[in-house]
Design a protein around this motif. Structure first.
Motif, PDB file in Angstrom:
ATOM      1  N   GLN A 347     -38.512  93.208  11.280  1.00 25.91           N
ATOM      2  CA  GLN A 347     -39.151  91.979  10.800  1.00 25.91           C
ATOM      3  C   GLN A 347     -40.491  91.772  11.490  1.00 25.91           C
ATOM      4  N   ASP A 348     -41.429  91.181  10.731  1.00 23.53           N
ATOM      5  CA  ASP A 348     -42.678  90.717  11.317  1.00 23.53           C
ATOM      6  C   ASP A 348     -42.665  89.193  11.268  1.00 23.53           C
ATOM      7  N   PRO A 349     -43.659  88.498  11.833  1.00 20.03           N
ATOM      8  CA  PRO A 349     -43.623  87.032  11.834  1.00 20.03           C
ATOM      9  C   PRO A 349     -43.476  86.415  10.448  1.00 20.03           C
ATOM     10  N   ASP A 350     -44.155  87.000   9.448  1.00 17.49           N
ATOM     11  CA  ASP A 350     -44.051  86.482   8.083  1.00 17.49           C
ATOM     12  C   ASP A 350     -42.613  86.576   7.585  1.00 17.49           C
ATOM     13  N   ASP A 351     -41.959  87.722   7.816  1.00 15.00           N
ATOM     14  CA  ASP A 351     -40.564  87.902   7.385  1.00 15.00           C
ATOM     15  C   ASP A 351     -39.645  86.897   8.073  1.00 15.00           C
ATOM     16  N   LEU A 352     -39.798  86.757   9.379  1.00 14.76           N
ATOM     17  CA  LEU A 352     -38.890  85.893  10.146  1.00 14.76           C
ATOM     18  C   LEU A 352     -39.027  84.437   9.722  1.00 14.76           C
ATOM     19  N   ILE A 353     -40.254  83.982   9.536  1.00 15.06           N
ATOM     20  CA  ILE A 353     -40.471  82.584   9.140  1.00 15.06           C
ATOM     21  C   ILE A 353     -39.875  82.323   7.767  1.00 15.06           C
ATOM     22  N   LYS A 354     -40.043  83.255   6.849  1.00 16.99           N
ATOM     23  CA  LYS A 354     -39.482  83.071   5.503  1.00 16.99           C
ATOM     24  C   LYS A 354     -37.956  83.094   5.530  1.00 16.99           C
ATOM     25  N   ALA A 355     -37.379  83.960   6.381  1.00 20.19           N
ATOM     26  CA  ALA A 355     -35.926  84.117   6.404  1.00 20.19           C
ATOM     27  C   ALA A 355     -35.226  83.002   7.176  1.00 20.19           C
ATOM     28  N   LYS A 356     -35.778  82.616   8.328  1.00 15.91           N
ATOM     29  CA  LYS A 356     -35.059  81.678   9.195  1.00 15.91           C
ATOM     30  C   LYS A 356     -35.843  80.436   9.582  1.00 15.91           C
ATOM     31  N   GLY A 357     -37.101  80.347   9.152  1.00 17.94           N
ATOM     32  CA  GLY A 357     -37.852  79.131   9.400  1.00 17.94           C
ATOM     33  C   GLY A 357     -38.654  79.136  10.689  1.00 17.94           C
ATOM     34  N   ARG A 358     -39.379  78.055  10.880  1.00 16.23           N
ATOM     35  CA  ARG A 358     -40.278  77.922  12.024  1.00 16.23           C
ATOM     36  C   ARG A 358     -39.541  77.965  13.360  1.00 16.23           C
ATOM     37  N   GLU A 359     -38.341  77.377  13.399  1.00 15.41           N
ATOM     38  CA  GLU A 359     -37.620  77.299  14.670  1.00 15.41           C
ATOM     39  C   GLU A 359     -37.297  78.687  15.211  1.00 15.41           C
ATOM     40  N   ALA A 360     -36.960  79.604  14.318  1.00 16.57           N
ATOM     41  CA  ALA A 360     -36.652  80.963  14.777  1.00 16.57           C
ATOM     42  C   ALA A 360     -37.881  81.622  15.384  1.00 16.57           C
ATOM     43  N   MET A 361     -39.044  81.400  14.783  1.00 16.70           N
ATOM     44  CA  MET A 361     -40.273  81.960  15.332  1.00 16.70           C
ATOM     45  C   MET A 361     -40.602  81.310  16.673  1.00 16.70           C
ATOM     46  N   ALA A 362     -40.370  80.012  16.774  1.00 13.33           N
ATOM     47  CA  ALA A 362     -40.636  79.316  18.036  1.00 13.33           C
ATOM     48  C   ALA A 362     -39.770  79.879  19.155  1.00 13.33           C
ATOM     49  N   GLU A 363     -38.516  80.225  18.846  1.00  9.14           N
ATOM     50  CA  GLU A 363     -37.632  80.804  19.863  1.00  9.14           C
ATOM     51  C   GLU A 363     -38.154  82.158  20.336  1.00  9.14           C
TER      52      GLU A 363
END
Length: 661
Positions: A347-363
Motif C-alpha cells: 500500500q501507498d498513502p493513497d491506497d491506505l487513506i482510501k481503504a481505512k481512512g485518515r486515522e489509519a494514515m495518522a497512526e
C-alpha cells in the motif's frame, strides 16, 4: 546577495505592518485604535480567544503578551509563511512596489530569462487546463474520478491534460507569439537535432503542475494514459527554471502548512501527495521521480526539523528507506533529523487513506521510526551473530557508518544508543544465543574487576574536595550553566558576540532552557538590554544579581564590566565544553572496553576522572569568573533546586507592570 543599508529601512517605511498582519488576523475593534496605529487581535502564533497580540503600526513592531512573539514585518512574514529571509524580503518588496537591488548584469539577465520562461509555462498550463474539459480527455477525467478526485480538487491542484497530438501545444504557443526557442528552453517542445518541425514533449498524459517555493510554475509531471507507454511518468527536463534534485512537488503549500505545525510528510508520488493533503495532511511533498537527494533533505529541514518519509510498503520502498540512512547520516545535525514511516505491505498513502481512512494514515505517521532503529535493523536483520568474530565485524561496520556523522555531539549520542541496543541484543557476559537472536533477559553487570576467579564490584572512588565548592552529584554542571546564563543576562551588551555559541549551547537542565531562548531573542534585537528587560523584567534580573550562589562571581557582582563579562563567558564556555567532552570520552572508553576490564584499566579510568577537576571550575581572578564560595560551604540539593527555579522563572517572566497595555 547583500542588501544596501538603506533598502530595508525604505521597505519598512513604505509598508504598513497593520496591512501585512491584517491578512492573518481579525482585529479587535473595541480594543484597537486604528487612527493611532494601535491595533490588537488574537495572536496568530498560538491558540487563544483574547486579543493579546499588539501591533504598533507607527513604529512597525508587534508583540504578543501571551506567547511573547515579537518582531517586524519581515519576521512576521518569515514566521507565518515559513520563508527564508530573502524570500520574505522579495515578497514584501513586490507588495510595496519596490525593485530589489540590482545585481550584477549576468545575474540580472538570468533573472529576466527565468521570468520569460515562467510566463511561457503559465501559457502552456492555461492551454492544458482547457484540454481537460474536451472530449479527447474523457478517459483522463474518468481516471481522475476513479482515483477519488472531484472537479473541485482538480481545480485546486491545477490538474491538466496534454492531448495525444504531436504539435497541439507547439502550434498554440506559436499562435501566442512564443518563439520555438523559448518553448524549447522551457522544456515544452522538442526540436529534432537533424532538423524538422518541433513537437510536443507531453502527449496523451495527465499533467501535474510543479511550482517552486515562490509559486512559479517551473515544470510538469505527466502520467501516461496509454498502459503501453515507454514511461508511465515523465517529468519536464532540467531547465533554467527547473532543477529536479532541488525541487519538491507541493513545495509552497507544504512549507506554509509545516510552519503552522502540520507534520511534514514526504511521499513518493503526485497522487500520494494529493491524497495526503486532501485528507488533512497539508504539509505533504514528493521528490520528482528520483530518490530523495541531499539538496532536497536540506530543503525539507528548512520547513521542519523532523520530516517523516512515508515510503511504500513494498520491497522497493523498504530499500529506499535503507538507502536514505547513508544519505542522511553525514547531513544530520542536533535538532535536524528524519523519521521513517513504512506503509503496510503493498500500500501507498493513497491506497491506505482510501481503504481505512485518515486515522489509519495518522497512526502510520505517529508510529514513524527514528533513523537509528532502521540503521540497527539494516545491519543486524537476517544475520547470525553467534561468535565474537561476527559481532566484532558488526561493531566495525557500525563504527564506520556512525563515523560519517559530522556533528560530534550527535555522533556520540548515536554511539551510546548503538551501545544500548548491542547490550540488549547480546547481553553482558553470555554473548548472543547461537541463532543470533536478541537476548531480552540481560541485566547490566556492576563495574569492577576479575580477581581470584571472582567478579568483584568496584567501590566508587572517594570524592576529593578541591577549591571548587563541594556540590551534590550532578550539581556542578547545573551551577556552571546557571552562572554562564546569569553573566550574559546581567551583561546583555556582549550577547551579540556569543550568538552562535548560544544557538549551539545545550542546556542539560530543563529549567535553564527558557532563559537561553530569551537571551537568544534579545541578542538579535537592536538593543539587547532593552529587549531582555522587556522580556523578563528588571525585578527578575535583580533577583539573579543577588542570588547568593552567583553573587560571588565577579562578572555578576560587577555587572556592566563588558570586558570582564566577555572573558568570563569565553572561559566558562570552554571549561564547560571540556568538562562535558571529558565525560563523553570516559563513557566512550567504558563502552569500548566492554567486558575486558582489569585492575590497570580501572585505575587509569579513575585517574582520568580525577583529572577532570580542573575543568569543573571557572578560574578565579579579576578577569575570570569563579564558583568558589567565600566560606567554601557546600550547596545542598534544596539550594541547588532553588537556583534552578530562579533561572527557570527568568525565561518565563512577563513584562513588569507598566509595560503591558
Amino acid at each position: 546577495m547583500s542588501l544596501p543599508p538603506t533598502f530595508l529601512d525604505d521597505l519598512k517605511t513604505r509598508l504598513s505592518l497593520a496591512q501585512v498582519v491584517g491578512r492573518k488576523v481579525i482585529w479587535d475593534r473595541k480594543k484597537s485604535n486604528p487612527a493611532k496605529g494601535d491595533l490588537w487581535a488574537p495572536c496568530p502564533f498560538h491558540q487563544e480567544k483574547t486579543a493579546s497580540f499588539h501591533v504598533d503600526d507607527r513604529k512597525g513592531f508587534y508583540y504578543c503578551f501571551g506567547c511573547h512573539a515579537k518582531g517586524d514585518a519581515v519576521s512576521f512574514v518569515r514566521e507565518t509563511e515559513n520563508m527564508g529571509f530573502m524570500e520574505a524580503i522579495e515578497l514584501l518588496a513586490r507588495e510595496a512596489g519596490m525593485e530589489m537591488p540590482a545585481r550584477d548584469p549576468a545575474a540580472a539577465q538570468k533573472a529576466d530569462e527565468r521570468t520569460r520562461l515562467a510566463e511561457v509555462m503559465e501559457a502552456a498550463l492555461r492551454f492544458y487546463r482547457l484540454q481537460l474539459k474536451t472530449g479527447a480527455a474523457a478517459d483522463a477525467r474518468d481516471y481522475l474520478a476513479k482515483r477519488g478526485l472531484s472537479s473541485e480538487a482538480q481545480d485546486r491542484w491545477e490538474i491538466a491534460f496534454a492531448p495525444d497530438s504531436r504539435t497541439a501545444l507547439a502550434q498554440h504557443l506559436q499562435g501566442q507569439g512564443v518563439s520555438t526557442e523559448l518553448a524549447d528552453q522551457a522544456g515544452l517542445v522538442i526540436v529534432p537535432e537533424g532538423g524538422g518541425a518541433p513537437y510536443d514533449r507531453f502527449r496523451g498524459r495527465i499533467l501535474f503542475p510543479i511550482r517552486d517555493g515562490r509559486g512559479r510554475l517551473i515544470a510538469f509531471g505527466g502520467r501516461a494514459m496509454d498502459p503501453n507507454a515507454r514511461a508511465k511518468y515523465l517529468n519536464s527536463p532540467e531547465t533554467l527554471l527547473f532543477d529536479k534534485g532541488r525541487s519538491l512537488y507541493n513545495q509552497q503549500r507544504a512549507r506554509e502548512a509545516a510552519g503552522k505545525g502540520h507534520p511534514l510528510v514526504v511521499a513518493e508520488g503526485y497522487m500520494d501527495v494529493i491524497a495526503l493533503a486532501e485528507a488533512g495532511f497539508e504539509a505533504a511533498v514528493a521528490p520528482l521521480g528520483t530518490a530523495v537527494t541531499a539538496d532536497q533533505l536540506q530543503l525539507l529541514w528548512r520547513f521542519s526539523d523532523e520530516p517523516v518519509l512515508a515510503l511504500d510498503g513494498d520491497a522497493a520502498g523498504q530499500r529506499a528507506a535503507l538507502r536514505v540512512i547513508d544519505l542522511a547520516l553525514p547531513l544530520l545535525q542536533s535538532g535536524k533529523s528524519l523519521r521513517i514511516a513504512l506503509m503496510p505491505e503493498g500500500q501507498d498513502p493513497d491506497d491506505l487513506i482510501k481503504a481505512k481512512g485518515r486515522e489509519a494514515m495518522a497512526e502510520v505517521i505517529e508510529g514513524a521510526r527514528p533513523l537509528i532503529d532502521l540503521l540497527w535493523q539494516r545491519e543486524t536483520e537476517g544475520k547470525v551473530l553467534d561468535s565474537p568474530e561476527r559481532r566484532a565485524s558488526l561493531d566495525k561496520r557500525l563504527r564506520e557508518v556512525i563515523g560519517t556523522i559530522q556533528d560530534k555531539a550527535l555522533r556520540r549520542h548515536y554511539g551510546e544508543e548503538i551501545g544500548r541496543l548491542r547490550r540488549e541484543a547480546f547481553g553482558g557476559g553470555g554473548g548472543a544465543p547461537r541463532d543470533g537472536a536478541p537476548r531480552r533477559d540481560w541485566q547490566p553487570r556492576p563495574r569492577g574487576q576479575w580477581k581470584d576467579g571472582k567478579w568483584l564490584p568496584s567501590q566508587p572512588p572517594a570524592r576529593s574536595e578541591t577549591r571548587l565548592t563541594v556540590l551534590p552529584e550532578g550539581s556542578e554542571d547545573r551551577v556552571l550553566e546557571a552562572a554562564l546564563l546569569g553573566i550574559l543576562a546581567l551583561n546583555p551588551g556582549v550577547l551579540p558576540e556569543f550568538l552562535s555559541e548560544l544557538e549551539m549551547f545545550e542546556c542539560r537542565h530543563a529549567p535553564h532552557e527558557p532563559l537561553r531562548r530569551a537571551l537568544l531573542a534579545a541578542a538579535e534585537a537592536p538593543e539587547p538590554g532593552v529587549a531582555l528587560g522587556a522580556s523578563i523584567g528588571t525585578e527578575a534580573l535583580e533577583n539573579l544579581r543577588n542570588d547568593r550562589h552567583l553573587a560571588v562571581i565577579p562578572a555578576i557582582r560587577r555587572a556592566g564590566d563588558a570586558e570582564l563579562a566577555r572573558l568570563s563567558v569565553a572561559e566558562g564556555l570552554a571549561g564547560l565544553k571540556a568538562r562535558r567532552g571529558h565525560q563523553a570520552a570516559l563513557a566512550e572508553a567504558m563502552e569500548d572496553i566492554g567486558e575486558v576490564e582489569d585492575e590497570w584499566l580501572t585505575r587509569r579510568l579513575e585517574e582520568a576522572a580525577a583529572a577532570l577537576d580542573p575543568t569543573r571550575r571557572l578560574e578565579a581572578g579579576d578577569k575570570r569568573a569563579t564558583l568558589t564560595a567565600p566560606n567554601g560551604a557546600a550547596i545542598d540539593r534544596e539550594e541547588s533546586a532553588a537556583l534552578d527555579a530562579l533561572i527557570g522563572q527568568l525565561g518565563q517572566m512577563k513584562p513588569p507592570k507598566g509595560r503591558q497595555r
